[in-house]
Design an enzyme around this catalytic site. Structure first.
Site, PDB file in Angstrom:
ATOM      1  CG  HIS A 136      16.823 -58.719 -18.085  1.00  0.00           C
ATOM      2  ND1 HIS A 136      16.311 -58.573 -16.816  1.00  0.00           N
ATOM      3  CD2 HIS A 136      18.085 -59.239 -17.906  1.00  0.00           C
ATOM      4  CE1 HIS A 136      17.188 -58.995 -15.925  1.00  0.00           C
ATOM      5  NE2 HIS A 136      18.274 -59.400 -16.562  1.00  0.00           N
ATOM      6  CG  HIS A 175       8.247 -60.167 -11.240  1.00  0.00           C
ATOM      7  ND1 HIS A 175       8.678 -61.458 -10.970  1.00  0.00           N
ATOM      8  CD2 HIS A 175       9.320 -59.505 -11.750  1.00  0.00           C
ATOM      9  CE1 HIS A 175       9.953 -61.561 -11.299  1.00  0.00           C
ATOM     10  NE2 HIS A 175      10.371 -60.395 -11.772  1.00  0.00           N
ATOM     11  CG  ASP A 195      10.957 -53.317 -15.374  1.00  0.00           C
ATOM     12  OD1 ASP A 195      12.183 -53.113 -15.402  1.00  0.00           O
ATOM     13  OD2 ASP A 195      10.467 -54.451 -15.472  1.00  0.00           O
TER      14      ASP A 195
END
Length: 377
Positions: free
Chosen positions: A240, A278, A319
């Site tokens: 996460h 993603h 990220d």
């Protein structure tokens, strides 16, 4: 071979856009850019019809529930945020557009449906960081009043107080909005606007793992601080918010081996490339694209982006953008996770208050598959 638009595919499947994107990411449906509009995708008709026929047959309830927990069908209703057609929407408004002008405090007012939010940072940590934020939240979680029986107006005031608590753990005592305080704490004033944009883009992301943890905790009547602590704990996991550490490790490998060698070595070992791709953004993470557009990524990040896109076809996610931003502006190593935590606190609190308003306890059943499963007792 025929190709369908998103609306045509969704009509055949009878699902939400998130499920269509998840099927693309799992390889069940082939997608390609729309020649008429590069911002959109087309979907292979044969794949869509095959899944539609399969879905027409009744599935066991347990199977539906398990699939829903892995980027599958929606499991609850919310009016806070969603990902639709590759766009992240806050209360129906495009988060990328909001990031052009708004602050995190203004996003909090939007997501909470509240008056303008002001944070009280009169008592800040002597040593800012995650330990200070965890300790401050834990103290409140142990003593704050439960959410049961309290009005929405009172909870909105408390939400601003909880946001102040976590912000006090991450910043020093300086004036300004939260992004300005973070920039000053890190002694990088020129990064203030990039920090502001990142905070807005990270404020909420539908029903992610940490948000789910928050909603479960608050559904028991736990305080807003306790729910936020549950979310913060879930966020730190490497799958996460902690995913930034994997991207930082890849950057170090690229500095040693070169970007292409580092990517090829990962793939040769059967590993995916961290911080790329993603499930909810098959055409690329809109948040990452927006953030990367405001600065020039330093090496080896520019090379890593080019090589990974060329070899795998995957685009960078948020990220990667956070780690590249931290490197370009000289922010501390923990900056990506701090930005995630500070921003997502706004979303956690929005979901917490929405959950309280339902008055429902979140308590799913488990399908037992252990010793004696299926035997009569």
């Amino acid at each position: 071979m025929d190709w369908l638009s998103a609306s045509e595919a969704l009509e055949l499947l009878g699902t939400q856009p998130q499920t269509l994107y998840a099927n693309v990411s799992r390889g069940r449906i082939t997608a390609r850019p729309d020649p008429a509009d590069s911002r959109k995708s087309l979907y292979r008709g044969e794949d869509v019809r095959r899944l539609a026929q399969r879905a027409a047959g009744r599935r066991k309830q347990a199977t539906i529930a398990v699939d829903a927990m892995r980027f599958g069908e929606p499991v609850m209703q919310t009016s806070i945020s969603t990902i639709a057609q590759g766009r992240l929407l806050y209360r129906g408004r495009d988060a990328v557009n909001l990031a052009d002008t708004m602050s995190l405090e203004e996003i909090a007012a939007l997501l909470w449906g509240s008056d303008p939010v002001t944070c009280d940072l009169s008592h800040v940590a002597q040593t800012p960081g995650f330990e200070a934020a965890f300790v401050a939240l834990a103290r409140r979680a142990a003593s704050d009043v439960p959410t049961f029986g309290r009005s929405g107006a009172v909870l909105k005031i408390e939400a601003a107080s909880v946001l102040s608590t976590i912000a006090s753990g991450f910043t020093r005592s300086v004036a300004g909005s939260l992004h300005e305080r973070l920039a000053a704490t890190w002694e990088r004033p020129r990064a203030a606007d990039a920090i502001r944009r990142a905070l807005v883009l990270l404020a909420d992301h539908e029903l992610n793992a940490s948000t789910f943890a928050t909603r479960v905790a608050v559904s028991t009547g736990a305080s807003l601080a306790a729910g936020t602590l549950a979310g913060l704990s879930a966020l730190t996991g490497p799958l996460h918010g902690g995913a930034a550490a994997s991207a930082q490790a890849l950057a170090l490998e690229a500095e040693t081996l070169g970007a292409e060698a580092a990517v090829v070595a990962r793939l040769a070992q059967g590993q995916s490339i961290p911080a790329f791709g993603h499930p909810l953004y098959p055409d690329g993470d809109a948040r990452a694209a927006a953030l990367l557009s405001i600065f020039e990524p330093a090496e080896p990040f520019a090379a890593l982006q080019e090589v990974t896109e060329r070899i795998t076809g995957e685009k960078p996610n948020i990220d990667f953008a956070l780690v590249a931003m931290a490197a370009s502006f000289g922010l501390p190593k923990e900056a990506p996770l701090v930005l995630f935590a500070m921003a997502r606190t706004v979303g956690w609190l929005a979901h917490a208050m929405e959950q309280v308003a339902t008055g429902q306890l979140m308590r799913p059943r488990a399908e037992y598959v252990g010793l004696g499963a299926g035997d009569a007792t």
